[in-house]
Design an enzyme around this catalytic site. Structure first.
Site, mmCIF file in Angstrom:
data_model
loop_
_atom_site.group_PDB
_atom_site.id
_atom_site.type_symbol
_atom_site.label_atom_id
_atom_site.label_comp_id
_atom_site.label_asym_id
_atom_site.label_seq_id
_atom_site.Cartn_x
_atom_site.Cartn_y
_atom_site.Cartn_z
ATOM 1 N N ASP A 84 -43.336 90.438 -11.327
ATOM 2 C CA ASP A 84 -43.835 88.806 -11.732
ATOM 3 C C ASP A 84 -42.869 88.362 -12.655
ATOM 4 O O ASP A 84 -42.313 89.198 -13.565
ATOM 5 C CB ASP A 84 -45.256 88.918 -12.240
ATOM 6 C CG ASP A 84 -46.015 87.486 -12.465
ATOM 7 O OD1 ASP A 84 -46.070 86.908 -11.480
ATOM 8 O OD2 ASP A 84 -46.173 87.029 -13.648
ATOM 9 N N GLY A 167 -37.096 77.617 -7.550
ATOM 10 C CA GLY A 167 -37.860 77.512 -8.866
ATOM 11 C C GLY A 167 -36.774 76.792 -9.837
ATOM 12 O O GLY A 167 -36.404 75.535 -9.666
ATOM 13 N N TYR A 168 -36.691 77.145 -11.098
ATOM 14 C CA TYR A 168 -35.995 76.537 -12.191
ATOM 15 C C TYR A 168 -34.530 76.869 -12.281
ATOM 16 O O TYR A 168 -33.628 76.241 -12.948
ATOM 17 C CB TYR A 168 -36.462 76.953 -13.480
ATOM 18 C CG TYR A 168 -38.300 76.654 -13.772
ATOM 19 C CD1 TYR A 168 -38.670 75.199 -14.243
ATOM 20 C CD2 TYR A 168 -39.076 77.686 -13.430
ATOM 21 C CE1 TYR A 168 -39.839 75.220 -14.282
ATOM 22 C CE2 TYR A 168 -40.307 77.415 -13.638
ATOM 23 C CZ TYR A 168 -40.812 76.131 -13.838
ATOM 24 O OH TYR A 168 -42.126 75.598 -14.002
#
Length: 207
Positions: A84, A167-168
């Site tokens: 995660d 994502g980022y």
């Protein structure tokens, strides 16, 4: 893969990776296989169409463990690995953190998440835009749990750049690659400095 095919796998050697991403499996296998000789790494997505578990933990470790335990339960195999990860921004008191993938409300909406990040960071000066990607990788073997932790330090840019990654990545400039966002790196360049790489190295050292 049918239940009887799963049953045909050697439980003492099979490691279920809680993902459907073949690239992630290869990255995990490359680092863990040398310290787990004879192990076969198999993506959960190859073993069946299983529901995603509810990730309601309070930390990256909690959510990685939830995913690893779910992979164990769904396949009946004793060994599973899950990770995660997320972006932690100092100026935002660590946000979006464990909520990175669903920060703007819809899970996996990268464009909305990046828009929210730019909006919340719009008044933050360059010197205060420090951040890091963090990863927790959990390996469960029966009831035993091992965890590796890793970070990729950097800063949040003012505008997105690059077409790679997800994502980022277009807004994150790692300290290890000055002037380049994560999305401007090749897959090999990214893998060599990523938070998951560091977490896997940490986990490998414990095996």
């Amino acid at each position: 893969m049918k239940a009887d095919e799963i049953n045909a796998l050697d439980p003492a050697r099979t490691v279920v990776v809680a993902t459907g991403n073949a690239h992630k499996v290869a990255e995990i296998e490359a680092i863990l296989a040398p310290v787990m000789p004879g192990a076969r790494f198999v993506a959960l997505g190859e073993l069946g169409d299983f529901p995603d578990p509810v990730e309601d933990g309070e930390t990256f470790f909690d959510n990685a463990l939830i995913k690893a335990r779910a992979a164990q339960a769904e396949t009946g195999l004793p060994m599973a690995v899950a990770d995660d990860s997320g972006l932690c921004v100092d100026a935002l008191d660590g946000a979006p953190g464990i909520y990175s993938a669903r920060w703007a409300g819809e899970h996996g909406n990268d464009a909305a998440n990046n828009e929210k990040l730019m909006a919340q960071m719009s008044a933050v000066p360059e010197a205060e835009r420090t951040a890091r990607f963090h990863s927790s990788v959990v390996l469960v073997r029966g009831d035993k749990v091992l965890c590796g932790e890793g970070d990729c330090e950097g800063v949040v840019g003012f505008e997105p750049r690059g077409d790679g990654g997800f994502g980022y990545d277009p807004l994150f400039l790692p300290n290890d690659t000055p002037g380049k966002t994560m999305a401007e790196l090749s897959p090999d360049e990214k893998n060599a400095i990523s938070h998951r790489f560091h977490a896997l190295e940490d986990l490998s050292a414990k095996l």
